[in-house]
Design a protein around this motif. Structure first.
Motif, short mmCIF file in Angstrom:
data_model
loop_
_atom_site.label_atom_id
_atom_site.label_comp_id
_atom_site.label_asym_id
_atom_site.label_seq_id
_atom_site.Cartn_x
_atom_site.Cartn_y
_atom_site.Cartn_z
N LEU A 34 -20.07 -3.95 103.07
CA LEU A 34 -20.32 -5.23 103.16
C LEU A 34 -19.28 -5.39 102.10
O LEU A 34 -18.41 -4.93 102.00
CB LEU A 34 -21.45 -5.39 101.74
N GLY A 35 -18.54 -6.87 102.93
CA GLY A 35 -17.44 -7.85 102.84
C GLY A 35 -16.80 -9.02 102.57
O GLY A 35 -18.13 -9.50 101.86
N THR A 50 -26.22 -4.71 92.00
CA THR A 50 -24.79 -3.69 91.87
C THR A 50 -24.59 -4.18 93.28
O THR A 50 -25.06 -3.46 94.92
CB THR A 50 -25.75 -2.59 91.35
N LEU A 51 -22.76 -3.69 94.07
CA LEU A 51 -22.56 -4.16 95.07
C LEU A 51 -21.04 -2.62 95.11
O LEU A 51 -20.21 -2.82 95.76
CB LEU A 51 -21.95 -5.17 95.41
N ASN A 52 -21.71 -1.90 94.74
CA ASN A 52 -20.44 -1.04 94.07
C ASN A 52 -20.25 0.06 95.25
O ASN A 52 -20.90 -0.08 97.08
CB ASN A 52 -20.85 0.60 93.37
N LYS A 53 -18.39 0.10 95.72
CA LYS A 53 -18.33 0.46 96.52
C LYS A 53 -18.58 -0.35 98.16
O LYS A 53 -18.84 1.08 99.24
CB LYS A 53 -18.54 2.53 96.55
N LEU A 73 -29.20 -14.33 87.56
CA LEU A 73 -28.34 -12.57 87.84
C LEU A 73 -27.99 -12.41 86.14
O LEU A 73 -27.40 -13.58 85.48
CB LEU A 73 -27.51 -12.77 89.23
N GLN A 74 -28.85 -11.53 86.09
CA GLN A 74 -27.77 -11.27 84.29
C GLN A 74 -27.46 -9.78 84.46
O GLN A 74 -26.53 -9.53 83.50
CB GLN A 74 -28.98 -10.61 83.82
N TYR A 75 -27.40 -8.62 85.43
CA TYR A 75 -26.33 -7.41 85.85
C TYR A 75 -25.82 -7.49 86.90
O TYR A 75 -26.46 -7.51 88.43
CB TYR A 75 -27.74 -6.36 85.38
N LEU A 76 -24.52 -7.50 87.00
CA LEU A 76 -23.66 -7.34 88.11
C LEU A 76 -22.44 -6.02 88.49
O LEU A 76 -22.47 -5.91 86.96
CB LEU A 76 -23.07 -8.62 88.44
N SER A 77 -22.50 -5.55 89.28
CA SER A 77 -22.05 -4.11 89.58
C SER A 77 -21.38 -4.39 90.38
O SER A 77 -21.07 -4.73 91.33
CB SER A 77 -22.28 -3.41 88.96
N LEU A 115 -21.74 -6.65 82.76
CA LEU A 115 -20.78 -5.96 84.09
C LEU A 115 -20.64 -5.12 84.24
O LEU A 115 -19.70 -4.57 83.03
CB LEU A 115 -20.12 -6.81 83.36
N ASP A 116 -20.29 -4.41 85.43
CA ASP A 116 -20.68 -3.07 85.73
C ASP A 116 -20.59 -2.01 84.87
O ASP A 116 -21.67 -1.50 84.92
CB ASP A 116 -18.55 -3.02 85.60
N THR A 117 -19.73 -1.09 84.02
CA THR A 117 -20.16 -0.23 83.06
C THR A 117 -20.51 -0.17 81.29
O THR A 117 -20.81 0.25 80.95
CB THR A 117 -19.48 1.01 83.44
#
Length: 196
Positions: A34-35, A50-53, A73-77, A115-117
């Protein structure tokens, strides 16, 4: 009626099929392709994404899109994307770059709790409200491509105009005043004027 969907490791480039999953609460899209052209359908119940890597390099357009289509949205990575600065992967990034990124994301997505970790702290939220809009990381244009597009006479030089022409041998006189305000400048404070 699905509430949780994990589409990791699927080499996805588009999310067109998600239109029918309007009740999603959790969506995991790690390790795909995904870009910046990522388009999510409106998912009003989604609280975890989550959109990691992936291959996301443009942060602001992504955050504007997320604020529009996933209001809960409350949790995003976003770890592992070029848009998320990581000092462990890139030598040019440090902890300050990551903190500025966090402030900017929290400025755009005010409902985030995680956010993230890391959990979003009260002080981060306050800082994002005050200065988050100014924390956008702007990448300078590539100097090599600019230099290739400029003619040889147009290269930047800090020298005055009179000294740029190599056939003109006139002397150029200039006066500069430099002041050093660094942490090692205290050495001269014990020297009196009569000792100079």
């Amino acid at each position: 009626m699905a509430k949780r969907l994990d589409l990791s490791f699927n080499l996805l480039r588009s999310l067109e099929g998600l239109k029918t999953f309007s009740y999603l609460e959790e969506l995991i899209l790690d390790n795909n392709l995904l870009g910046n052209d990522l388009l999510l359908p409106r998912l009003p119940h989604l609280h975890t994404l989550t959109l990691n890597k992936n291959q996301i390099t443009e942060l602001e357009s992504l955050l504007d899109h997320l604020a529009e289509v996933v209001p809960s949205l409350q949790y995003l990575s976003l770890l592992g994307n070029m848009a998320c600065p990581n000092e462990l992967v890139s030598k040019e990034k440090d902890e300050d770059d990551y903190q500025r990124y966090r402030y900017f994301v929290l400025h755009k997505l005010t409902n985030l709790k995680f956010l993230d970790t890391r959990k979003v702290t009260k002080s981060e939220r306050e800082e994002a409200l005050v200065r988050g809009a100014f924390m956008k990381v702007v990448k300078p244009k590539d100097a090599s491509s600019d230099a290739a597009s400029m003619s040889p006479e147009m290269h930047y030089t800090p020298l005055p105009l009179g000294s740029r022409d190599l056939t003109n041998h006139r002397g150029v006189l200039g006066k500069c005043h430099y002041v050093y305000y660094g942490k090692h400048s205290e050495g001269n404070r014990f020297i009196r004027d009569d000792q100079l």
